[in-house]
Design a protein around this motif. Structure first.
Motif, PDB file in Angstrom:
ATOM      1  N   MET A 185     -61.174 -70.444  65.649  1.00 60.64           N
ATOM      2  CA  MET A 185     -60.504 -69.744  64.563  1.00 60.64           C
ATOM      3  C   MET A 185     -59.894 -68.432  65.059  1.00 60.64           C
ATOM      4  O   MET A 185     -60.362 -67.847  66.034  1.00 60.64           O
ATOM      5  N   ALA A 186     -58.864 -67.999  64.379  1.00 58.94           N
ATOM      6  CA  ALA A 186     -58.222 -66.738  64.735  1.00 58.94           C
ATOM      7  C   ALA A 186     -57.865 -65.982  63.463  1.00 58.94           C
ATOM      8  O   ALA A 186     -57.546 -66.596  62.437  1.00 58.94           O
ATOM      9  N   THR A 187     -57.950 -64.676  63.527  1.00 62.58           N
ATOM     10  CA  THR A 187     -57.533 -63.837  62.400  1.00 62.58           C
ATOM     11  C   THR A 187     -56.497 -62.844  62.896  1.00 62.58           C
ATOM     12  O   THR A 187     -56.510 -62.441  64.061  1.00 62.58           O
ATOM     13  N   ILE A 188     -55.595 -62.481  62.003  1.00 62.57           N
ATOM     14  CA  ILE A 188     -54.553 -61.512  62.324  1.00 62.57           C
ATOM     15  C   ILE A 188     -54.919 -60.200  61.641  1.00 62.57           C
ATOM     16  O   ILE A 188     -55.150 -60.164  60.435  1.00 62.57           O
ATOM     17  N   ARG A 189     -54.955 -59.124  62.420  1.00 62.91           N
ATOM     18  CA  ARG A 189     -55.353 -57.835  61.878  1.00 62.91           C
ATOM     19  C   ARG A 189     -54.325 -56.767  62.233  1.00 62.91           C
ATOM     20  O   ARG A 189     -53.606 -56.880  63.231  1.00 62.91           O
TER      21      ARG A 189
END
Length: 377
Positions: A185-189
């Motif tokens: 999984m990846a999140t954009i911050r």
């Protein structure tokens, strides 16, 4: 995460709605749930964000055409959503993340960062305008000053001290956002190094302290429609703070406060008034002068009028905004009992009382009959 609603459904318009219909629907709904009018109401804040996003897409013919064709899977917007940002109030907004992977995994897992060069709508502003009751009734033009943040002319909006320049943020490579990978999984911050700006300013502009914006005084003229009510809002589109990276200006929300009147009470388009009359006028009838917003008008009080009797003057109330309809003036008479009478006046009243047979007083007879039946049982 709840599924996004269809933009036409959000604004309550048909898919073949005209641009004018979309504009009217947005203005009406935005006024009802504007965060400034519902402080600390997260539901209203979310609703306002949703309305702005829908309006930003449907009010732009190109974006609307792409939305009609691709829905939330517009390839020009990252393939995963037409979210163009809420605009105003610094709520942030869901933007395209640049590719399908970012949208599906970054946006879906709480990523709400936007690229540094993404268009952003300007902040909305609020101005509280206080007017008199008469101005609300007749309508008026008002000129007022307000302040908004605009591009700093000293540094041309760069935020850097003149003679210097900002450098590209090495952490996010100027994107204003970073991807954080965790397993599959990846999140954009938002990039913490540059605060999402994509730039690092070593020497800040002394005028704007590196923000690229300064407060400026502006003057606006607004037409207040006749019949506006206390607490209603006038929206001046494009008069809010300027957008960023080609984003549209915000709106200026003018919240109207109407000072109370000394005589009249208002309920919608109708006005209410209490008028004292003498005992003699109530008993014998006679002409009185009733005040209205246009001056006094004569009115004949019927013989035998009781206190609290209501009378209606049609078309003497408040106009309905942007309409030809005018409400009514409803006045209630209060029979005033005389005080501080001299002996001659008192004697005349005694003679009147002595001459009565009881038939002249309907309520007294009814009351006496009730008392009699109560104690005779």
């Amino acid at each position: 995460m709840a599924a996004k609603r269809d933009y036409y459904e959000v604004l309550g318009v048909a898919k073949n709605a005209s641009q004018d219909d979309i504009k009217k629907a947005y203005r009406k709904m935005a006024k009802e749930c504007h965060p400034d009018l519902h402080p600390d109401d997260k539901e209203a804040e979310q609703r306002f964000r949703e309305l702005n996003e829908a309006n930003e897409v449907l009010s732009d013919p190109d974006k609307r055409a792409r939305y009609d064709q691709f829905g939330f899977n517009d390839p020009m917007n990252g393939g995963g959503g037409a979210g163009y940002g809420a605009g105003g109030f610094d709520f942030g907004g869901m933007g395209g993340f640049g590719d399908i992977f970012d949208q599906l995994f970054g946006g879906g897992m709480g990523g709400s960062a936007r690229r540094a060069n993404a268009p952003q709508a300007g902040n909305d502003l609020r101005y509280d305008l206080r007017i008199s009751f008469e101005e609300a009734a007749k309508g008026c033009e008002k000129k007022f000053d307000f302040y908004r943040s605009e591009k700093c002319e000293h540094c041309s909006g760069t935020g850097a001290k003149p003679g210097t320049s900002a450098t590209t943020c090495p952490t996010c490579k100027g994107q204003g956002q970073v991807r954080v990978q965790s397993g599959f999984m990846a999140t954009i911050r938002t990039c913490s190094a540059c605060g999402g700006s994509g730039k690092i300013i070593k020497e800040k502009c002394p005028q704007c302290s590196g923000s690229g914006r300064v407060k400026k005084k502006r003057t606006a003229n607004v037409r207040v429609p006749a019949g506006i009510d206390d607490g209603q809002t006038i929206v001046m589109n494009g008069q809010g703070e300027p957008g960023v990276n080609g984003g549209p200006n915000g709106s200026l929300y003018i919240v109207v406060s109407v000072r109370p009147h000394k005589l009249f009470k208002r309920d919608g388009s109708n006005l209410y008034l209490e008028v004292p009359i003498s005992f003699t006028t109530a008993a014998l009838g006679g002409e009185i002068e009733v005040p209205t917003l246009d001056g006094t008008v004569p009115f004949n009080i019927p013989e035998g009028t009781q206190t609290d009797t209501e009378f209606r003057l049609r078309g003497k109330g408040m106009p309905r905004p942007n309409s030809t309809y005018v409400g009514d003036l409803i006045f209630t008479v209060r029979v005033e009992v005389p005080t501080h009478m001299n002996e001659t006046q008192k004697e005349l009243l005694r003679q009147l009382d002595a001459a009565t047979t009881g038939k002249e007083y309907k309520e007294r007879r009814t009351f006496a009959d009730k008392v009699k039946s109560l104690f005779n049982n």
